[in-house]
Design a protein around this motif. Sequence first.
Motif, PDB file in Angstrom:
ATOM      1  N   ARG A 171       0.857  -1.188   0.000  1.00  0.00           N
ATOM      2  CA  ARG A 171       0.000   0.000   0.000  1.00  0.00           C
ATOM      3  C   ARG A 171       0.891   1.236   0.000  1.00  0.00           C
ATOM      4  O   ARG A 171       1.258   1.751   1.046  1.00  0.00           O
ATOM      5  CB  ARG A 171      -0.912  -0.008   1.206  1.00  0.00           C
ATOM      6  N   LEU A 172       1.208   1.704  -1.204  1.00  0.00           N
ATOM      7  CA  LEU A 172       2.107   2.849  -1.316  1.00  0.00           C
ATOM      8  C   LEU A 172       1.392   4.183  -1.174  1.00  0.00           C
ATOM      9  O   LEU A 172       1.926   5.118  -0.582  1.00  0.00           O
ATOM     10  CB  LEU A 172       2.845   2.813  -2.657  1.00  0.00           C
ATOM     11  N   GLU A 173       0.180   4.303  -1.722  1.00  0.00           N
ATOM     12  CA  GLU A 173      -0.487   5.597  -1.768  1.00  0.00           C
ATOM     13  C   GLU A 173      -1.262   5.913  -0.490  1.00  0.00           C
ATOM     14  O   GLU A 173      -1.335   7.068  -0.076  1.00  0.00           O
ATOM     15  CB  GLU A 173      -1.423   5.666  -2.971  1.00  0.00           C
ATOM     16  N   TRP A 174      -1.849   4.915   0.146  1.00  0.00           N
ATOM     17  CA  TRP A 174      -2.575   5.124   1.401  1.00  0.00           C
ATOM     18  C   TRP A 174      -2.566   3.818   2.181  1.00  0.00           C
ATOM     19  O   TRP A 174      -2.439   2.737   1.621  1.00  0.00           O
ATOM     20  CB  TRP A 174      -3.999   5.621   1.191  1.00  0.00           C
ATOM     21  N   PRO A 175      -2.712   3.914   3.508  1.00  0.00           N
ATOM     22  CA  PRO A 175      -2.618   2.720   4.346  1.00  0.00           C
ATOM     23  C   PRO A 175      -3.909   1.910   4.372  1.00  0.00           C
ATOM     24  O   PRO A 175      -4.976   2.398   3.994  1.00  0.00           O
ATOM     25  CB  PRO A 175      -2.345   3.309   5.741  1.00  0.00           C
ATOM     26  N   ARG A 176      -3.807   0.699   4.846  1.00  0.00           N
ATOM     27  CA  ARG A 176      -4.974  -0.146   5.070  1.00  0.00           C
ATOM     28  C   ARG A 176      -5.899   0.586   6.045  1.00  0.00           C
ATOM     29  O   ARG A 176      -5.463   1.210   6.997  1.00  0.00           O
ATOM     30  CB  ARG A 176      -4.521  -1.476   5.671  1.00  0.00           C
ATOM     31  N   GLY A 177      -7.186   0.570   5.773  1.00  0.00           N
ATOM     32  CA  GLY A 177      -8.156   1.229   6.639  1.00  0.00           C
ATOM     33  C   GLY A 177      -8.262   2.730   6.418  1.00  0.00           C
ATOM     34  O   GLY A 177      -8.932   3.416   7.180  1.00  0.00           O
ATOM     35  N   ASP A 193      17.768   8.697   4.288  1.00  0.00           N
ATOM     36  CA  ASP A 193      17.586   7.674   3.258  1.00  0.00           C
ATOM     37  C   ASP A 193      16.508   6.680   3.680  1.00  0.00           C
ATOM     38  O   ASP A 193      16.505   6.191   4.815  1.00  0.00           O
ATOM     39  CB  ASP A 193      18.887   6.916   3.002  1.00  0.00           C
ATOM     40  N   TYR A 194      15.613   6.389   2.753  1.00  0.00           N
ATOM     41  CA  TYR A 194      14.566   5.400   2.981  1.00  0.00           C
ATOM     42  C   TYR A 194      15.188   4.014   2.925  1.00  0.00           C
ATOM     43  O   TYR A 194      15.908   3.673   1.981  1.00  0.00           O
ATOM     44  CB  TYR A 194      13.477   5.540   1.907  1.00  0.00           C
ATOM     45  N   LEU A 209      10.439   2.148  -4.358  1.00  0.00           N
ATOM     46  CA  LEU A 209      10.181   3.537  -4.723  1.00  0.00           C
ATOM     47  C   LEU A 209      11.014   3.859  -5.952  1.00  0.00           C
ATOM     48  O   LEU A 209      12.204   3.558  -6.001  1.00  0.00           O
ATOM     49  CB  LEU A 209      10.535   4.478  -3.576  1.00  0.00           C
ATOM     50  N   ASP A 210      10.395   4.467  -6.918  1.00  0.00           N
ATOM     51  CA  ASP A 210      11.042   4.761  -8.194  1.00  0.00           C
ATOM     52  C   ASP A 210      11.933   6.003  -8.076  1.00  0.00           C
ATOM     53  O   ASP A 210      11.581   7.088  -8.520  1.00  0.00           O
ATOM     54  CB  ASP A 210       9.971   4.970  -9.274  1.00  0.00           C
ATOM     55  N   SER A 211      13.063   5.820  -7.418  1.00  0.00           N
ATOM     56  CA  SER A 211      14.019   6.901  -7.225  1.00  0.00           C
ATOM     57  C   SER A 211      15.385   6.276  -6.998  1.00  0.00           C
ATOM     58  O   SER A 211      15.488   5.200  -6.409  1.00  0.00           O
ATOM     59  CB  SER A 211      13.612   7.749  -6.024  1.00  0.00           C
ATOM     60  N   GLY A 265       5.606  11.800  -1.099  1.00  0.00           N
ATOM     61  CA  GLY A 265       5.940  11.920  -2.507  1.00  0.00           C
ATOM     62  C   GLY A 265       4.927  11.314  -3.456  1.00  0.00           C
ATOM     63  O   GLY A 265       3.948  10.685  -3.048  1.00  0.00           O
ATOM     64  N   SER A 266       5.190  11.514  -4.723  1.00  0.00           N
ATOM     65  CA  SER A 266       4.341  10.966  -5.790  1.00  0.00           C
ATOM     66  C   SER A 266       4.665   9.508  -6.015  1.00  0.00           C
ATOM     67  O   SER A 266       5.788   9.067  -5.837  1.00  0.00           O
ATOM     68  CB  SER A 266       4.556  11.744  -7.091  1.00  0.00           C
ATOM     69  N   MET A 267       3.644   8.764  -6.434  1.00  0.00           N
ATOM     70  CA  MET A 267       3.815   7.330  -6.692  1.00  0.00           C
ATOM     71  C   MET A 267       4.013   7.095  -8.175  1.00  0.00           C
ATOM     72  O   MET A 267       3.494   7.723  -9.013  1.00  0.00           O
ATOM     73  CB  MET A 267       2.585   6.558  -6.238  1.00  0.00           C
TER      74      MET A 267
END
Length: 162
Positions: free
Chosen positions: A20-26, A140-141, A147-149, A160-162
Amino acid sequence: MTKIEADLVMLLRQLDDPERLEWPRGYSKTRTAVRFKDLVARLEGDFATPCAAEQDTQNSSEYGRIVVPAEATVRGTRIVVCVSKFGSLALVSADNPGAFLGTEDAMAEEELDSDDIAKVDRALTDLGYMVVPEETLTLDYDGPSYLDSSRPSWWDRFFGSM
């Protein structure tokens, strides 16, 4: 890394979900919108001025941004509040994210006033947001999500943007 910073990174890792990259579960778009609207109203009241707001950012883990205009601040620098869709995370920055290395840096350069930042922090805390310093988000993540970076940061993950 300080203990507080290490604790914040641990919290960020707990919120991280590679599925779930854009928003979390729930995630509730409605609840998030209501709290965001309450935050806009609170900042407008505290600074006695309309604040520009963008919300429901598409293809991003950031929900929205609120801008306290420069004319309403003691030092004449606008304050930008970014709200993530994850864990009620929020970021406060002077002028724009990345313009300074955090609000402490902006205050040291006399671009922000501590009373203005205290108003914003109080509003965020009262509404249940967790303020994450910009300095922490630039680390650093190292989580499990792709993540596309070339060198992603925690900012990329939660704002950030997905």
